[in-house]
Design a protein around this motif. Structure first.
Motif, PDB file in Angstrom:
ATOM      1  N   GLY A  10      -5.344  -0.423   3.460  1.00 49.49           N
ATOM      2  CA  GLY A  10      -6.362   0.476   3.325  1.00 49.49           C
ATOM      3  C   GLY A  10      -6.823   0.592   1.810  1.00 49.49           C
ATOM      4  O   GLY A  10      -7.374  -0.548   1.300  1.00 49.49           O
ATOM      5  N   GLU A  11      -6.651   1.569   0.898  1.00 57.11           N
ATOM      6  CA  GLU A  11      -7.331   1.592  -0.286  1.00 57.11           C
ATOM      7  C   GLU A  11      -6.086   1.296  -1.284  1.00 57.11           C
ATOM      8  O   GLU A  11      -6.269   1.339  -2.608  1.00 57.11           O
ATOM      9  CB  GLU A  11      -7.806   3.236  -0.595  1.00 57.11           C
ATOM     10  N   VAL A  12      -4.899   0.842  -0.756  1.00 60.43           N
ATOM     11  CA  VAL A  12      -3.976   0.484  -1.589  1.00 60.43           C
ATOM     12  C   VAL A  12      -3.334  -0.729  -1.502  1.00 60.43           C
ATOM     13  O   VAL A  12      -3.487  -1.313  -0.509  1.00 60.43           O
ATOM     14  CB  VAL A  12      -2.837   1.746  -1.614  1.00 60.43           C
ATOM     15  N   LEU A  13      -2.738  -1.122  -2.800  1.00 58.55           N
ATOM     16  CA  LEU A  13      -2.040  -2.655  -2.583  1.00 58.55           C
ATOM     17  C   LEU A  13      -0.669  -2.604  -2.704  1.00 58.55           C
ATOM     18  O   LEU A  13       0.039  -1.694  -3.553  1.00 58.55           O
ATOM     19  CB  LEU A  13      -2.631  -3.390  -3.583  1.00 58.55           C
ATOM     20  N   PHE A  14       0.234  -3.250  -2.076  1.00 58.80           N
ATOM     21  CA  PHE A  14       1.681  -3.398  -2.133  1.00 58.80           C
ATOM     22  C   PHE A  14       2.237  -4.755  -2.445  1.00 58.80           C
ATOM     23  O   PHE A  14       1.964  -5.797  -1.879  1.00 58.80           O
ATOM     24  CB  PHE A  14       2.368  -3.113  -0.832  1.00 58.80           C
ATOM     25  N   ARG A  19       7.748  -4.289  -5.442  1.00 58.62           N
ATOM     26  CA  ARG A  19       7.672  -3.055  -4.726  1.00 58.62           C
ATOM     27  C   ARG A  19       6.812  -1.946  -5.184  1.00 58.62           C
ATOM     28  O   ARG A  19       7.214  -0.825  -4.901  1.00 58.62           O
ATOM     29  CB  ARG A  19       9.143  -2.614  -4.364  1.00 58.62           C
ATOM     30  N   ASP A  20       5.968  -2.325  -5.962  1.00 62.38           N
ATOM     31  CA  ASP A  20       4.823  -1.325  -6.446  1.00 62.38           C
ATOM     32  C   ASP A  20       3.887  -1.349  -5.448  1.00 62.38           C
ATOM     33  O   ASP A  20       3.096  -2.113  -4.787  1.00 62.38           O
ATOM     34  CB  ASP A  20       4.216  -1.999  -7.935  1.00 62.38           C
ATOM     35  N   LEU A  21       3.256   0.135  -5.727  1.00 60.70           N
ATOM     36  CA  LEU A  21       2.056   0.495  -4.618  1.00 60.70           C
ATOM     37  C   LEU A  21       1.163   0.926  -5.619  1.00 60.70           C
ATOM     38  O   LEU A  21       1.441   1.712  -6.378  1.00 60.70           O
ATOM     39  CB  LEU A  21       2.797   1.508  -3.639  1.00 60.70           C
ATOM     40  N   ARG A  22       0.151   0.304  -5.641  1.00 59.73           N
ATOM     41  CA  ARG A  22      -1.047   0.880  -6.276  1.00 59.73           C
ATOM     42  C   ARG A  22      -2.377   1.107  -5.704  1.00 59.73           C
ATOM     43  O   ARG A  22      -2.478   0.389  -4.779  1.00 59.73           O
ATOM     44  CB  ARG A  22      -1.255  -0.210  -7.637  1.00 59.73           C
ATOM     45  N   ASN A  27      -3.754   2.224 -10.543  1.00 58.31           N
ATOM     46  CA  ASN A  27      -2.525   3.340 -10.902  1.00 58.31           C
ATOM     47  C   ASN A  27      -1.593   3.209  -9.921  1.00 58.31           C
ATOM     48  O   ASN A  27      -1.826   3.153  -8.791  1.00 58.31           O
ATOM     49  CB  ASN A  27      -3.222   4.745 -10.937  1.00 58.31           C
ATOM     50  N   ARG A  28      -0.353   3.341 -10.290  1.00 57.06           N
ATOM     51  CA  ARG A  28       0.863   3.472  -9.605  1.00 57.06           C
ATOM     52  C   ARG A  28       0.842   4.643  -8.564  1.00 57.06           C
ATOM     53  O   ARG A  28       0.724   5.588  -9.025  1.00 57.06           O
ATOM     54  CB  ARG A  28       2.126   3.090 -10.296  1.00 57.06           C
ATOM     55  N   VAL A  29       1.290   4.339  -7.240  1.00 55.01           N
ATOM     56  CA  VAL A  29       1.420   5.365  -6.380  1.00 55.01           C
ATOM     57  C   VAL A  29       2.843   5.641  -6.311  1.00 55.01           C
ATOM     58  O   VAL A  29       3.522   4.773  -5.879  1.00 55.01           O
ATOM     59  CB  VAL A  29       0.752   5.210  -5.089  1.00 55.01           C
ATOM     60  N   ARG A  79       1.859   9.138   3.979  1.00 51.27           N
ATOM     61  CA  ARG A  79       1.291   9.877   2.887  1.00 51.27           C
ATOM     62  C   ARG A  79       0.731   9.281   1.637  1.00 51.27           C
ATOM     63  O   ARG A  79      -0.441   9.127   1.186  1.00 51.27           O
ATOM     64  CB  ARG A  79       2.119  11.050   2.430  1.00 51.27           C
ATOM     65  N   ALA A  80       1.669   8.203   1.239  1.00 53.56           N
ATOM     66  CA  ALA A  80       1.366   7.414   0.266  1.00 53.56           C
ATOM     67  C   ALA A  80       0.110   6.457   0.345  1.00 53.56           C
ATOM     68  O   ALA A  80      -0.746   6.215  -0.624  1.00 53.56           O
ATOM     69  CB  ALA A  80       2.525   6.600  -0.455  1.00 53.56           C
ATOM     70  N   ILE A  81      -0.091   5.712   1.446  1.00 48.00           N
ATOM     71  CA  ILE A  81      -1.099   4.874   1.745  1.00 48.00           C
ATOM     72  C   ILE A  81      -2.386   5.481   2.473  1.00 48.00           C
ATOM     73  O   ILE A  81      -3.031   4.891   2.858  1.00 48.00           O
ATOM     74  CB  ILE A  81      -0.704   3.594   2.442  1.00 48.00           C
ATOM     75  N   GLY A  82      -2.329   6.911   2.534  1.00 46.65           N
ATOM     76  CA  GLY A  82      -3.225   7.594   3.496  1.00 46.65           C
ATOM     77  C   GLY A  82      -3.595   7.176   4.671  1.00 46.65           C
ATOM     78  O   GLY A  82      -4.651   7.020   5.187  1.00 46.65           O
TER      79      GLY A  82
END
Length: 534
Positions: A10-14, A19-22, A27-29, A79-82
């Motif tokens: 979706g709107e985030v990158l992993f 193992r960072d989610l941004r 910005n780091r999630v 929740r984190a990735i919407g």
């Protein structure tokens, strides 16, 4: 180094390496460590359905945890990735989870984060999600709940123990409260072993909430894990694990029901939890084995069902289950003649009545006992009494579409055809994955009401017609003066039963069809198709 490319959700990158989610701004999630490990494990298997036990073994290799731990991680990731609609992280009932991913190009991203601001955003977001996704009581509408067949994680001889008994017990007890509408077991259990996501199941069953779970038996101990899921968006509302002795099974079922009610904001009238012991639970186990054999619908399976029902009675003579099963087999065999062809009809009736009365005397609140007694009234041609028993069963278990459906013929024979049609339509609504014999019932009700084109349409909804279905089809065709089609249906009936004759059938059903108009029309329409007289 693994050198795995970043993936877009979706709107985030992993980033699997770190193992960072941004988010799209770089910005780091925040994501808990175990949730990151679960996401990483699924990301390494894109598009694959990965079993719950496989994920748990990988993420918690030396620790024994409940499914609740995994459930919390799945909810945390969504929740984190919407992923409110499960577009990326999908639940496959009875199978596990899958992650739909796409690769993203590596770009330079901002790495600076104001920690306090991030924590505030997370807190606000979590609060907003809880506010938006938690169920809100609706005073003018009852929530519609579907309880799916529970997964069986038992091993060895314990596997398959009690079959669907736990989930069915939850269905029956939930349905006894008018605060809920509960989907019939035939429909909710039809998704067993299918990789169908929760949203699709909820849509097909028209359910607001889904209850899924698992059971694991080890010797005399039982572990039951249950989850309550919002059917509209797939969010997990509640999960819990129950560890108990076998004799505490009925108390566990009651606790599950009250926990579900609490989460849905419903206050139930107080009633004591059912009590039991290992003997009663074993009797229930044999009862479900007998039901499975009975529903196969062959002479050999009927004999196997009788054996299981007798074992249920031997396991606990003070439980109603085996007596209900025996009464049901006898009721069916009065018409089929598969198991006791040489036993006089009156003797079969007497035996069936004794079994049904014993079940009611043991537990007058057990809805299936009233169905069994209604069946025996029906076979004796006592249709008013049968209707009373069937409707009592519906009162005790409003999710029992079976109780509604079996009342059909008695209502017809007492000239209450409109009520029969209405009750069959209600049964189909409660049981949207509809058993074929419901259409047989409905078609015959339409036929007697003179609505024969609707009757033909109803019976043709069956995927495969059996002998008794061809009888219903024939009378509806004759009623419309479609004689050539009726003759063709008669030939198909004779292919299934070359020994069928109108006279033998008429003698067999005479004691049941004590509505003379119905009986004469039925036999006359069968004759008009060219079936042999005998």
């Amino acid at each position: 180094m693994r050198n795995r490319r970043e993936i877009r959700l979706g709107e985030v990158l992993f980033d699997p390496d770190s193992r960072d989610l941004r988010d799209k701004a770089g910005n780091r999630v925040e994501l808990r460590n175990k949730s990151s490990e679960v996401l990483d494990f699924l990301a390494a298997r894109p598009g694959q359905i990965v079993g719950k036990s496989e994920i748990m073994d990988a993420v918690w290799p030396e620790v024994t945890v409940s499914e609740e731990s995994l459930t919390q991680c799945i909810a945390d990731i969504r929740r984190a990735i919407g992923d409110k609609d499960q577009n990326y992280l999908k639940t496959h009932v009875g199978k596990g989870y899958s992650l739909a991913v796409s690769e993203a190009s590596v770009t330079q991203r901002r790495r600076t984060v104001i920690v306090a601001a991030v924590l505030a955003v997370i807190a606000i977001t979590a609060s907003a999600i809880w506010t938006l996704t938690r169920p809100v009581p609706t005073p003018n509408a009852s929530p519609r709940i579907a309880v799916l067949a529970f997964d069986d994680f038992s091993s060895g001889d314990d596997r398959g123990w009690l079959g669907d008994g736990i989930a069915e017990g939850v269905i029956t007890e939930l349905a006894s409260y008018r605060e809920f509408l509960v989907v019939a077991r035939n429909s909710s259990f039809s998704f067993r072993d299918q990789s169908t996501d929760i949203a699709e199941i909820a849509s097909k069953l028209n359910a607001d909430y889904i209850v899924e779970g698992s059971k694991q038996k080890s010797g005399d101990r039982l572990r039951v894990t249950v989850q309550l899921i919002n059917g509209h968006d797939g969010t997990h509302i509640w999960a819990d694990e129950f560890n108990a002795d076998l004799g505490e099974l009925f108390g566990v079922q009651s606790e599950i029901v009250r926990s579900v009610a609490t989460q849905l904001g419903r206050e139930l009238a107080w009633s004591p939890a059912e009590t039991g012991n290992p003997q009663k639970v074993n009797a229930l186990h044999y009862f479900f084995l007998g039901n499975e054999a009975f529903e196969t619908g062959t002479p050999d399976s009927y004999r196997q069902a009788i054996d299981f029902y007798e074992q249920a009675i031997a396991a606990d003579p003070d439980a109603p289950f085996g007596y209900v099963g025996m009464a049901t087999v006898l009721w069916s065999d009065i018409t089929q003649g598969w198991v006791y062809p040489d036993v006089p009809r009156e003797e079969l009736l007497k035996r069936g009545v004794d079994y049904a009365e014993m079940a009611i005397s043991i537990d007058p609140t057990y809805y299936a006992a009233h169905i069994a007694r209604g069946d025996m009234h029906f076979s004796a041609g006592e249709h008013e009494q049968a209707i009373v028993r069937y409707l009592t069963a519906v009162e005790l278990n409003p999710s029992s579409s079976t109780a509604m459906a079996v009342a059909n013929d008695s209502l017809i024979y007492t000239d209450r055809t409109d009520e029969a049609i209405a009750l069959m339509e209600r049964a189909i609504e409660v049981n949207p994955i509809t058993p074929g014999w419901y259409f047989n019932n409905l078609s015959r009700a339409y036929w007697f009401a003179g609505r024969c084109s609707e009757g033909e349409h109803a019976i043709r909804k069956r995927a495969r017609l059996r002998e008794w279905d061809y009888r219903a089809l024939i009378v509806n065709l004759v009623c419309q003066n479609k004689l050539e089609e009726a003759q063709h249906a008669a030939k198909q009936l004779l292919e299934l039963n070359p020994n069928f004759t109108v006279s033998a059938h008429a003698d067999r059903v005479r004691g049941v069809m004590n509505n003379e108009d119905y009986y004469q029309r039925w036999v006359s329409d069968l004759r008009a198709s060219g079936l042999p007289e005998g």
